[in-house]
Design an enzyme around this catalytic site. Structure first.
Site, PDB file in Angstrom:
ATOM      1  N   ARG A 165      -9.552   7.994  -1.000  1.00  0.00           N
ATOM      2  CA  ARG A 165     -10.683   8.143   0.261  1.00  0.00           C
ATOM      3  C   ARG A 165     -11.459   9.456  -0.404  1.00  0.00           C
ATOM      4  O   ARG A 165     -11.004  10.158  -1.250  1.00  0.00           O
ATOM      5  CB  ARG A 165      -9.954   8.781   1.525  1.00  0.00           C
ATOM      6  CG  ARG A 165      -9.119   7.416   2.122  1.00  0.00           C
ATOM      7  CD  ARG A 165      -8.575   8.174   3.474  1.00  0.00           C
ATOM      8  NE  ARG A 165      -9.702   8.313   4.422  1.00  0.00           N
ATOM      9  CZ  ARG A 165      -9.696   7.470   5.461  1.00  0.00           C
ATOM     10  NH1 ARG A 165      -8.943   6.403   5.795  1.00  0.00           N
ATOM     11  NH2 ARG A 165     -10.821   7.602   6.275  1.00  0.00           N
TER      12      ARG A 165
ATOM     13  N   ARG B 176      -7.372  12.625   0.894  1.00  0.00           N
ATOM     14  CA  ARG B 176      -6.267  13.298   1.740  1.00  0.00           C
ATOM     15  C   ARG B 176      -4.695  12.570   1.221  1.00  0.00           C
ATOM     16  O   ARG B 176      -3.900  13.179   1.799  1.00  0.00           O
ATOM     17  CB  ARG B 176      -6.360  12.812   3.376  1.00  0.00           C
ATOM     18  CG  ARG B 176      -6.440  11.217   3.356  1.00  0.00           C
ATOM     19  CD  ARG B 176      -6.419  11.110   5.022  1.00  0.00           C
ATOM     20  NE  ARG B 176      -7.918  11.151   5.686  1.00  0.00           N
ATOM     21  CZ  ARG B 176      -8.252  10.485   6.678  1.00  0.00           C
ATOM     22  NH1 ARG B 176      -7.088   9.830   7.433  1.00  0.00           N
ATOM     23  NH2 ARG B 176      -9.326  10.614   7.141  1.00  0.00           N
TER      24      ARG B 176
ATOM     25  N   GLU C  30     -10.839  -9.752   3.089  1.00  0.00           N
ATOM     26  CA  GLU C  30      -9.678  -9.373   3.917  1.00  0.00           C
ATOM     27  C   GLU C  30      -9.906  -9.208   5.264  1.00  0.00           C
ATOM     28  O   GLU C  30     -10.738  -8.225   5.857  1.00  0.00           O
ATOM     29  CB  GLU C  30      -9.158  -8.154   3.287  1.00  0.00           C
ATOM     30  CG  GLU C  30      -7.586  -7.572   3.877  1.00  0.00           C
ATOM     31  CD  GLU C  30      -7.018  -6.555   3.074  1.00  0.00           C
ATOM     32  OE1 GLU C  30      -6.989  -5.918   2.018  1.00  0.00           O
ATOM     33  OE2 GLU C  30      -6.389  -5.910   4.050  1.00  0.00           O
TER      34      GLU C  30
ATOM     35  N   GLU D  90      -8.789   0.011  -2.473  1.00  0.00           N
ATOM     36  CA  GLU D  90      -9.498   0.012  -1.304  1.00  0.00           C
ATOM     37  C   GLU D  90     -10.474   1.285  -1.292  1.00  0.00           C
ATOM     38  O   GLU D  90     -10.032   2.414  -1.787  1.00  0.00           O
ATOM     39  CB  GLU D  90      -8.664   0.149   0.018  1.00  0.00           C
ATOM     40  CG  GLU D  90      -7.840  -0.684   0.375  1.00  0.00           C
ATOM     41  CD  GLU D  90      -6.909  -0.379   1.520  1.00  0.00           C
ATOM     42  OE1 GLU D  90      -7.298   0.697   2.095  1.00  0.00           O
ATOM     43  OE2 GLU D  90      -5.912  -0.944   1.608  1.00  0.00           O
TER      44      GLU D  90
ATOM     45  N   ASN E  36       0.787  -1.296   0.130  1.00  0.00           N
ATOM     46  CA  ASN E  36      -0.008   0.042  -0.122  1.00  0.00           C
ATOM     47  C   ASN E  36       0.922   1.260  -0.105  1.00  0.00           C
ATOM     48  O   ASN E  36       1.873   1.359   0.944  1.00  0.00           O
ATOM     49  CB  ASN E  36      -0.832  -0.151   1.399  1.00  0.00           C
ATOM     50  CG  ASN E  36      -1.605   1.161   1.597  1.00  0.00           C
ATOM     51  OD1 ASN E  36      -1.439   2.045   1.265  1.00  0.00           O
ATOM     52  ND2 ASN E  36      -3.218   0.936   1.690  1.00  0.00           N
TER      53      ASN E  36
ATOM     54  N   HIS F  38      -5.953   3.597  -1.470  1.00  0.00           N
ATOM     55  CA  HIS F  38      -7.081   3.687  -0.838  1.00  0.00           C
ATOM     56  C   HIS F  38      -7.729   5.104  -1.324  1.00  0.00           C
ATOM     57  O   HIS F  38      -6.947   6.106  -0.972  1.00  0.00           O
ATOM     58  CB  HIS F  38      -7.273   3.897   0.684  1.00  0.00           C
ATOM     59  CG  HIS F  38      -8.504   3.801   1.322  1.00  0.00           C
ATOM     60  ND1 HIS F  38      -8.707   3.870   2.683  1.00  0.00           N
ATOM     61  CD2 HIS F  38      -9.630   4.263   0.795  1.00  0.00           C
ATOM     62  CE1 HIS F  38      -9.926   3.948   3.046  1.00  0.00           C
ATOM     63  NE2 HIS F  38     -10.460   4.421   1.956  1.00  0.00           N
TER      64      HIS F  38
ATOM     65  N   THR G 167      -8.357   3.424   8.492  1.00  0.00           N
ATOM     66  CA  THR G 167      -9.398   2.636   8.726  1.00  0.00           C
ATOM     67  C   THR G 167      -9.490   1.971  10.078  1.00  0.00           C
ATOM     68  O   THR G 167      -8.504   1.065  10.284  1.00  0.00           O
ATOM     69  CB  THR G 167      -9.443   1.382   7.288  1.00  0.00           C
ATOM     70  OG1 THR G 167      -8.969   2.213   6.219  1.00  0.00           O
ATOM     71  CG2 THR G 167     -10.678   0.842   7.181  1.00  0.00           C
TER      72      THR G 167
ATOM     73  N   HIS H 182       0.921   6.103   1.832  1.00  0.00           N
ATOM     74  CA  HIS H 182       1.729   7.029   2.660  1.00  0.00           C
ATOM     75  C   HIS H 182       2.730   7.901   1.916  1.00  0.00           C
ATOM     76  O   HIS H 182       3.084   8.987   2.505  1.00  0.00           O
ATOM     77  CB  HIS H 182       2.254   6.173   3.925  1.00  0.00           C
ATOM     78  CG  HIS H 182       1.379   5.806   4.927  1.00  0.00           C
ATOM     79  ND1 HIS H 182       0.598   6.498   5.852  1.00  0.00           N
ATOM     80  CD2 HIS H 182       0.805   4.598   5.222  1.00  0.00           C
ATOM     81  CE1 HIS H 182      -0.173   6.053   6.562  1.00  0.00           C
ATOM     82  NE2 HIS H 182      -0.160   4.741   6.164  1.00  0.00           N
TER      83      HIS H 182
ATOM     84  N   HIS I 223      -3.738  -4.824   7.763  1.00  0.00           N
ATOM     85  CA  HIS I 223      -3.636  -3.564   8.627  1.00  0.00           C
ATOM     86  C   HIS I 223      -2.919  -4.016  10.063  1.00  0.00           C
ATOM     87  O   HIS I 223      -3.108  -4.833  10.590  1.00  0.00           O
ATOM     88  CB  HIS I 223      -5.020  -3.339   9.241  1.00  0.00           C
ATOM     89  CG  HIS I 223      -5.577  -2.036   9.427  1.00  0.00           C
ATOM     90  ND1 HIS I 223      -4.983  -1.308  10.449  1.00  0.00           N
ATOM     91  CD2 HIS I 223      -5.712  -0.879   8.702  1.00  0.00           C
ATOM     92  CE1 HIS I 223      -5.135   0.166  10.516  1.00  0.00           C
ATOM     93  NE2 HIS I 223      -5.764   0.243   9.222  1.00  0.00           N
TER      94      HIS I 223
HETATM   95  N1  PXP Z   1      -5.639  -3.049   4.346  1.00  0.00           N
HETATM   96  C1  PXP Z   1      -6.628  -2.379   4.485  1.00  0.00           C
HETATM   97  C2  PXP Z   1      -8.112  -2.889   3.896  1.00  0.00           C
HETATM   98  C3  PXP Z   1      -6.491  -0.900   4.752  1.00  0.00           C
HETATM   99  O1  PXP Z   1      -7.359  -0.105   4.852  1.00  0.00           O
HETATM  100  C4  PXP Z   1      -5.127  -0.709   5.163  1.00  0.00           C
HETATM  101  C5  PXP Z   1      -4.655   0.681   5.522  1.00  0.00           C
HETATM  102  O2  PXP Z   1      -5.108   1.502   4.464  1.00  0.00           O
HETATM  103  C6  PXP Z   1      -4.066  -1.574   4.870  1.00  0.00           C
HETATM  104  C7  PXP Z   1      -4.382  -3.097   4.721  1.00  0.00           C
HETATM  105  C8  PXP Z   1      -2.836  -1.545   5.304  1.00  0.00           C
HETATM  106  O3  PXP Z   1      -2.276  -1.080   6.483  1.00  0.00           O
HETATM  107  P1  PXP Z   1      -1.232  -0.728   7.260  1.00  0.00           P
HETATM  108  O4  PXP Z   1      -0.921   0.561   6.480  1.00  0.00           O
HETATM  109  O5  PXP Z   1      -1.258  -0.750   8.547  1.00  0.00           O
HETATM  110  O6  PXP Z   1       0.002  -1.820   6.807  1.00  0.00           O
END
Ligand code: PXP
Length: 234
Positions: free
Chosen positions: A45, A49, A151, A70, A7, A43, A101, A10, A188
């Site tokens: 959003r 953001r 997931e 996402e 992901n 994601h 999330t 960030h 997550h």
């Molecule tokens: N899976 C989902 C559905 C999420 O919403 C997120 C956070 O955006 C992640 C995985 C990744 O989580 P993390 O950034 O804590 O690794």
């Protein structure tokens, strides 16, 4: 061996801090794939953001592996998904004031609103996944809506002192999901220290990890950060 989706939200968050052009999450995605990512996760959003529509459209062009979007089951973003056609859409809950999330989607309580969204996404060939807490009722509801995958939210596992109980719930949810013919992902809060026991759950075939990889990448670079996570998820 679980597949690794990286992901890159960030990276976009750092760019948006100055509303500028860098760092570019699209470049991050290219480097993550070179480092061994099987897919890229973003994601989009409602408040934009971090990831912007431009990022999603460019990622659709350049990601060689799997692109997982996402998003909330909201009309405006569903329409974008139907147009861009990521490989997978993961439906997540979204609250404006949350830092990230915070919990799984309550699929069981929203069957009527989610059903047409699943149909619309399926109609254009998108794989549909629900991000859910490891609760039997949510897994059963996902199967009832003919989702392709779930997931499993690992946030509680990542935060709690009682990892054994959390792992037990995740294992039970994964077993049930597989029995109901759902593919199983997890994500997550996973990081280099806590991912091991999740990798050992046979039913989990995909891990989606963002924050820990991008944080580590600040010091070692994205390719290397992904490569090190790849070793742990094999
Ligand atoms: N899976 C989902 C559905 C999420 O919403 C997120 C956070 O955006 C992640 C995985 C990744 O989580 P993390 O950034 O804590 O690794």
């Amino acid at each position: 061996m679980a597949k690794l989706g990286v992901n890159v939200d960030h990276v976009a968050a750092v760019r948006q801090a100055r509303l500028g052009k860098e760092p570019d999450p699209v470049v991050a995605a290219i480097l993550a794939e070179i480092g061994g990512a099987d897919g890229i996760v973003v994601h989009l959003r409602e408040d934009r953001r971090h990831i912007q529509e431009r990022d999603l459209r460019l990622l659709r062009e350049i990601v060689k592996g799997h692109l997982n979007l996402e998003m909330a089951a909201e009309e405006s973003v569903v329409n974008i998904a139907l147009d861009v056609k990521p490989d997978t859409v993961t439906l997540v809950p979204e609250r404006r004031n949350e830092l990230t999330t915070e919990g799984g989607l309550n699929v069981a309580a929203n069957l009527d609103t989610l059903e047409p969204v699943v149909h619309a996404l399926h109609d254009v060939g998108i794989i549909v996944s629900f991000f859910v807490d490891p609760e039997p009722a949510q897994i059963k509801a996902a199967a009832r809506l003919l989702a392709d995958r779930v997931e499993i939210h690992t946030g509680h596992y990542a935060d709690t002192e009682d990892q054994a109980t959390a792992l037990h719930s995740i294992q039970a949810a994964a077993t049930l999901a597989e029995r109901l013919n759902l593919g199983v992902s997890a994500g997550h809060g996973l990081n280099y220290r806590n991912v091991g026991p999740i990798v050992r759950i046979r039913e989990i075939t995909e891990l989606n990890i963002g924050h820990s990889i991008i944080a580590h990448a600040l010091f070692v670079g994205i390719e290397q950060a992904v490569r090190q996570m790849r070793v742990l998820t094999r």
